[in-house]
Design a protein around this motif. Structure first.
Motif, PDB file in Angstrom:
ATOM      1  N   THR A   1       0.841  -1.195   0.000  1.00 29.69           N
ATOM      2  CA  THR A   1       0.000   0.000   0.000  1.00 29.69           C
ATOM      3  C   THR A   1       0.876   1.245   0.000  1.00 29.69           C
ATOM      4  N   PRO A   2       0.651   2.168  -0.933  1.00 31.63           N
ATOM      5  CA  PRO A   2       1.457   3.396  -0.898  1.00 31.63           C
ATOM      6  C   PRO A   2       1.120   4.232   0.349  1.00 31.63           C
TER       7      PRO A   2
ATOM      8  N   ASP B   1      -2.005   8.052  -1.634  1.00 26.73           N
ATOM      9  CA  ASP B   1      -2.632   7.666  -2.893  1.00 26.73           C
ATOM     10  C   ASP B   1      -3.711   8.703  -3.224  1.00 26.73           C
TER      11      ASP B   1
ATOM     12  N   ARG C   1      -6.140  10.250  -5.992  1.00 29.59           N
ATOM     13  CA  ARG C   1      -6.725   9.834  -7.275  1.00 29.59           C
ATOM     14  C   ARG C   1      -7.687  10.865  -7.817  1.00 29.59           C
TER      15      ARG C   1
ATOM     16  N   SER D   1      -3.511  13.301  -9.701  1.00 34.81           N
ATOM     17  CA  SER D   1      -3.283  11.917  -9.279  1.00 34.81           C
ATOM     18  C   SER D   1      -1.812  11.740  -8.953  1.00 34.81           C
TER      19      SER D   1
ATOM     20  N   THR E   1       0.870   8.949  -6.501  1.00 32.52           N
ATOM     21  CA  THR E   1       1.100   7.986  -5.429  1.00 32.52           C
ATOM     22  C   THR E   1       2.526   8.171  -4.933  1.00 32.52           C
TER      23      THR E   1
ATOM     24  N   GLU F   1       5.307   6.192  -2.528  1.00 30.96           N
ATOM     25  CA  GLU F   1       5.647   4.959  -1.806  1.00 30.96           C
ATOM     26  C   GLU F   1       6.466   5.298  -0.562  1.00 30.96           C
TER      27      GLU F   1
ATOM     28  N   TYR G   1      -8.573  10.378  -1.659  1.00 25.46           N
ATOM     29  CA  TYR G   1      -7.233  10.431  -1.080  1.00 25.46           C
ATOM     30  C   TYR G   1      -7.135   9.390   0.037  1.00 25.46           C
ATOM     31  N   HIS G   2      -6.153   8.495  -0.100  1.00 28.47           N
ATOM     32  CA  HIS G   2      -5.915   7.489   0.936  1.00 28.47           C
ATOM     33  C   HIS G   2      -4.533   7.712   1.558  1.00 28.47           C
TER      34      HIS G   2
ATOM     35  N   ASP H   1      -9.170   5.812   3.723  1.00 27.54           N
ATOM     36  CA  ASP H   1      -9.855   6.781   2.866  1.00 27.54           C
ATOM     37  C   ASP H   1     -10.189   8.035   3.685  1.00 27.54           C
TER      38      ASP H   1
END
Ligand code: ADP
Ligand code: MG
Length: 242
Positions: A2-3, A6, A8, A28, A30, A32, A65-66, A71
């Motif tokens: 999982t980044p 994240d 989107r 968008s 991501t 890491e 956005y996570h 979330d």
């Protein structure tokens, strides 16, 4: 895996009718674990808006956005505050230390909010101050410290919770050259140790320390590239040996 971050297709709209401003238009991104990202862009391009979203200080108008798989858009204000405390360490241009509280007490503060007991708090705050080279200034108030030292206290405060993300908004914007170097070296070291860092800056020299640079224009990402480390390994001489 999982980044850490994240983002989107995030949009952010301020105001309505004739006063509508599209501060972000379909961003968008991501990030890491262990990455070191600089966000650049002219004034008004949406940097602060993006920073507020990444820092869970605001939520997107559209898109998602996570953080670490959570979330953010699904959380209420209280849950957002808890997420911020646990996951994100902030460093601001203006230091934002509490006056008339020692460096040590300032660094302990996020742990106090997080419910950590007094002796663990103290030990962790001392270790964080040691990481930024301020073991000899723990009992000084902010007004007894230079700007560079205050910013290092702020970095220690951001680090002390072991956050998933260190988020720095123009952290060297108020510093002289020497203190800028000190703070950037500390960020370099934290990056080498595996911390995830997002830095907002409009200075090329500062962004040069990051592993990756994204550039915003009018609320859109127009560039996203990786760069070689500034202080990378010296070029190998073997290839030029006759
Ligand atoms: P930057 O940090 O790159 O200078 P911002 O994210 O602050 O850019 O602003 C992006 C755009 O959104 C600008 O046009 C700005 O005027 C507008 N903006 C930012 N915050 C607000 C707000 N709270 N209300 C209305 N417009 C805003
Ligand atoms: Mg801004």
């Amino acid at each position: 895996m999982t980044p850490v971050l994240d983002v989107r297709d995030v949009g952010k709209v301020y105001g309505s009718g004739d006063a509508t401003v599209h501060a972000l238009r379909g961003v968008s991104l991501t990030v890491e674990r262990g990455d070191y990202l600089a966000i650049m862009g002219a004034s008004g391009s949406g940097k602060s808006t993006l920073m507020n979203i990444l820092g869970c200080l605001d939520i997107p108008s559209t898109g998602s956005y996570h953080v670490d798989g959570t979330d953010v858009g699904a959380l209420g204000d209280r849950q957002l505050a808890v997420l911020r405390n646990r996951k994100i360490g902030f460093v601001f241009q203006s230091f934002n230390l509490i006056p008339r509280m020692t460096a040590l007490a300032n660094v302990e503060l996020p742990l106090a909010y997080g419910g950590v007991g007094a002796s663990a708090r103290r030990a962790r705050a001392l270790a964080a101050l040691d990481q930024v080279g301020l073991s000899d200034r723990t009992h000084h108030d902010p007004n007894e410290l230079s700007g560079g030292q205050q910013q290092r206290v702020a970095v220690a405060r951001a680090l002390v919770t072991a956050p998933s993300l260190l988020l720095a908004d123009e952290p060297t914007g108020n510093l002289d050259t020497k203190s800028t170097t000190d703070v950037l070296r500390i960020l370099d070291r934290l990056s080498d140790a595996g911390r995830t860092i997002v830095l907002i800056t409009h200075e090329d020299d500062v962004a040069g320390h990051a592993k990756r640079i994204i550039r915003l224009i009018d609320g859109r990402i127009v560039e996203d590239h990786r760069q070689a480390p500034v202080d990378g390994p010296p070029p190998r001489l073997a290839s030029v040996t006759p």
